[in-house]
Design a protein around this motif. Structure first.
Motif, short mmCIF file in Angstrom:
data_model
loop_
_atom_site.label_atom_id
_atom_site.label_comp_id
_atom_site.label_asym_id
_atom_site.label_seq_id
_atom_site.Cartn_x
_atom_site.Cartn_y
_atom_site.Cartn_z
N MET A 260 0.81 -1.21 0.00
CA MET A 260 0.00 0.00 0.00
C MET A 260 0.84 1.26 0.00
SD MET A 260 -2.90 1.14 2.75
CE MET A 260 -3.68 -0.44 2.61
N ILE A 261 1.86 1.32 0.85
CA ILE A 261 2.60 2.58 0.98
C ILE A 261 3.28 2.97 -0.32
CG2 ILE A 261 4.69 1.47 1.93
CD1 ILE A 261 4.98 4.09 3.64
N ASN A 262 3.86 2.01 -1.01
CA ASN A 262 4.52 2.36 -2.26
C ASN A 262 3.51 2.72 -3.34
OD1 ASN A 262 7.35 2.09 -1.57
ND2 ASN A 262 6.93 -0.08 -1.30
N ASN A 263 2.35 2.06 -3.33
CA ASN A 263 1.29 2.46 -4.26
C ASN A 263 0.84 3.89 -3.98
OD1 ASN A 263 1.39 -0.14 -5.20
ND2 ASN A 263 -0.66 -0.73 -4.57
N PHE A 264 0.66 4.22 -2.72
CA PHE A 264 0.18 5.55 -2.33
C PHE A 264 1.17 6.64 -2.76
CE2 PHE A 264 -2.78 4.40 1.50
CZ PHE A 264 -3.68 3.85 0.61
N ILE A 265 2.46 6.38 -2.58
CA ILE A 265 3.46 7.38 -2.97
C ILE A 265 3.53 7.49 -4.49
CG2 ILE A 265 5.90 8.02 -2.84
CD1 ILE A 265 6.00 6.32 -0.23
N ALA A 266 3.48 6.34 -5.16
CA ALA A 266 3.60 6.34 -6.62
C ALA A 266 2.45 7.05 -7.30
CB ALA A 266 3.71 4.90 -7.12
N ASP A 267 1.22 6.83 -6.80
CA ASP A 267 0.06 7.41 -7.49
C ASP A 267 -0.38 8.77 -6.93
OD1 ASP A 267 -1.44 6.91 -5.16
OD2 ASP A 267 -2.41 5.12 -5.97
N GLY A 268 0.36 9.28 -5.94
CA GLY A 268 0.06 10.60 -5.41
C GLY A 268 -1.05 10.63 -4.38
N THR A 269 -1.50 9.46 -3.89
CA THR A 269 -2.51 9.43 -2.84
C THR A 269 -2.02 10.18 -1.61
OG1 THR A 269 -3.41 7.34 -3.63
CG2 THR A 269 -3.89 7.94 -1.34
N VAL A 270 -0.74 10.02 -1.30
CA VAL A 270 -0.10 10.83 -0.25
C VAL A 270 0.95 11.69 -0.93
CG1 VAL A 270 -0.56 9.23 1.64
CG2 VAL A 270 1.51 8.96 0.28
N SER A 271 1.09 12.90 -0.44
CA SER A 271 1.94 13.90 -1.10
C SER A 271 3.38 13.82 -0.61
CB SER A 271 1.37 15.29 -0.85
OG SER A 271 2.17 16.27 -1.49
N PHE A 272 4.29 13.62 -1.57
CA PHE A 272 5.72 13.61 -1.29
C PHE A 272 6.44 14.41 -2.36
CE2 PHE A 272 4.55 9.84 1.17
CZ PHE A 272 5.28 10.06 2.32
N SER A 273 7.74 14.45 -2.24
CA SER A 273 8.54 15.13 -3.24
C SER A 273 8.45 14.39 -4.58
CB SER A 273 10.00 15.19 -2.80
OG SER A 273 10.55 13.88 -2.76
N GLU A 274 8.77 15.11 -5.64
CA GLU A 274 8.78 14.49 -6.96
C GLU A 274 9.80 13.35 -7.00
OE1 GLU A 274 9.57 15.70 -11.66
OE2 GLU A 274 9.37 17.27 -10.13
N GLU A 275 10.93 13.55 -6.30
CA GLU A 275 11.95 12.50 -6.24
C GLU A 275 11.40 11.21 -5.65
OE1 GLU A 275 16.19 11.61 -3.88
OE2 GLU A 275 14.76 13.08 -3.13
N ALA A 276 10.68 11.33 -4.52
CA ALA A 276 10.11 10.14 -3.87
C ALA A 276 9.07 9.48 -4.75
CB ALA A 276 9.52 10.52 -2.52
N GLN A 277 8.24 10.29 -5.40
CA GLN A 277 7.20 9.71 -6.26
C GLN A 277 7.80 8.95 -7.42
OE1 GLN A 277 4.37 12.47 -8.01
NE2 GLN A 277 2.81 10.89 -8.10
N GLN A 278 8.84 9.50 -8.04
CA GLN A 278 9.48 8.81 -9.16
C GLN A 278 10.12 7.50 -8.71
OE1 GLN A 278 12.16 11.75 -10.78
NE2 GLN A 278 10.55 12.78 -11.94
#
Length: 399
Positions: A260-278
């Motif tokens: 779940m956590i990696n899905n959430f970061i990848a799809d923008g469900t939770v807001s992080f830096s562009e670096e973390a999302q990529q």
């Protein structure tokens, strides 16, 4: 002695039909055929309390908005320990009655002892100290010029000494890093963390002191090092592919997939830096390709979420379990085993929790439905009551 009667029971491995569960203090006394009308509590079922093998509970526990990265390093330890206790108790109220904090320190260990001694009510808490390198995943949560940081180890001798430090402090396990990570600043997922000599020394010393080793990895190289060097669990498991399945199954190495956590970061469900999302998008793509067929092949996936109360909340474990069932093409019962009895075995408490049987700890959840038959029933809104260490910590037991 307390007792609930006339209710469907799933004991951590299989359904035992309609029965009664009796407990006294923090011990189950009996699980036996029911003396009540089989239809008395027909809409409810009992399952063991959940075991999350991978959490981080040292974050802010309140309701206001704080910066997740700076709060832990600017908050005094005495204050942080109260947030740790609050987060653990939030988890228990959602039915996650056993937690393993991977990368904890003396603060979590102090809270764990307070819970174990009954000074404060709380779940079972296990704490693994981290052994990582300068500029490794575990080190890159702190800005480079900030003067206070967690200890690191940059030689085999330093690794051995840090393992001994955590053992003396009361850790129940050790965490190592075999690749970079997603949320660490300036990190690269594919970076090798530590040398083989350092890794081997850490594992050797941890095992000599009776502590299991959990290995974080987001790379195929990390998976191969973990398998070759004898770690006790793999965290995340990005990089696992079909070529690893036979070895994983033969060695019975558990994997906490933290879907779940990696899905959430990848799809923008939770807001992080562009670096973390990529980085998360890269991780999810590789992970999903490698996990196809892994469940059917018998890879031992267990519940491990990376929950910290913010990005993955305490209670999101129910959605993670449903995701595991779908991802690994499991039956509902197989998914629940991964979150109860098997997860308990992974954290070294297989003889104490995760199973409803005489002599085990009194941790269980009363739910609407039959989640071992229909995984869709595995939802927070179906929780009726939670018992942790023999006490009701959420809801009310049905009469």
């Amino acid at each position: 002695m307390s007792r609930i009667d006339g209710i469907a029971i799933w004991n951590g491995r299989s359904a035992v039909g309609t029965g009664s569960l009796s407990w006294e203090g923090d011990e189950i006394v009996a699980v036996e055929p029911s003396e009540a009308d089989a239809a008395a509590l027909a809409e409810y079922g009992i399952i063991p309390g959940l075991v999350d093998t991978h959490v981080h509970i040292s974050g802010y526990a309140g309701e206001r908005t704080v910066d997740w990265s700076s709060w832990p390093i600017t908050t005094p330890a005495v204050e942080k320990s109260l947030h740790i206790a609050a987060n653990a108790r939030k988890a228990a109220a959602m039915g996650i009655t056993t937690l393993r904090d991977l990368a904890g320190d003396e603060n979590q260990m102090a809270v764990a002892r307070v819970f174990d001694e009954g000074i404060l009510p709380g779940p079972r808490l296990l704490v693994s100290g981290q052994v990582g390198m300068t500029a490794g995943h575990g080190d890159l949560f702190v800005p480079p010029h900030y003067p206070h940081r967690d200890p690191v180890a940059d030689s085999p001798d330093e690794c051995r000494k840090l393992v001994r430090h955590w053992a003396r402090a009361g850790a129940t396990g050790i965490k190592i890093y075999l690749s970079g990570g997603v949320l660490s600043m300036g990190d690269k997922v594919g970076w090798r963390n530590q040398t083989l000599a350092e890794i081997r020394t850490t594992i050797d010393e941890a095992h000599a002191l009776g502590m299991p080793v959990a290995a974080h990895t987001h790379s195929a190289e990390g998976v191969e090092i973990a398998l070759a060097e004898g770690v006790d669990s793999i965290e995340h498991g990005t990089g696992i592919s079909s070529k690893h399945w036979a070895d994983l199954v033969a060695k019975n190495v558990p994997v906490a997939p933290t879907l779940m956590i990696n899905n959430f970061i990848a799809d923008g469900t939770v807001s992080f830096s562009e670096e973390a999302q990529q980085k998360a998008q890269q991780v999810v793509a590789e992970r999903d390709a490698g996990f196809v067929g892994a469940g059917a092949a018998g890879v031992r996936f267990v519940l491990g979420t990376d929950a910290n109360g913010k990005f993955v909340k305490f209670g999101d474990q129910y959605e993670e379990i449903r995701m595991m069932a779908k991802t690994f093409e499991w039956t509902a019962e197989r998914a629940l085993v991964a979150a109860t009895s098997d997860a308990a075995d992974v954290v070294g408490l297989g003889g104490k929790v995760g199973t409803l049987a005489p002599g085990f700890g009194a941790d269980f959840i009363v739910m609407k439905g039959r989640p071992w038959e229909d995984i869709a029933d595995m939802r927070v809104e179906n929780i009726v009551a939670v018992v942790s260490r023999g006490s009701v910590v959420f809801g009310q037991l049905p009469a």
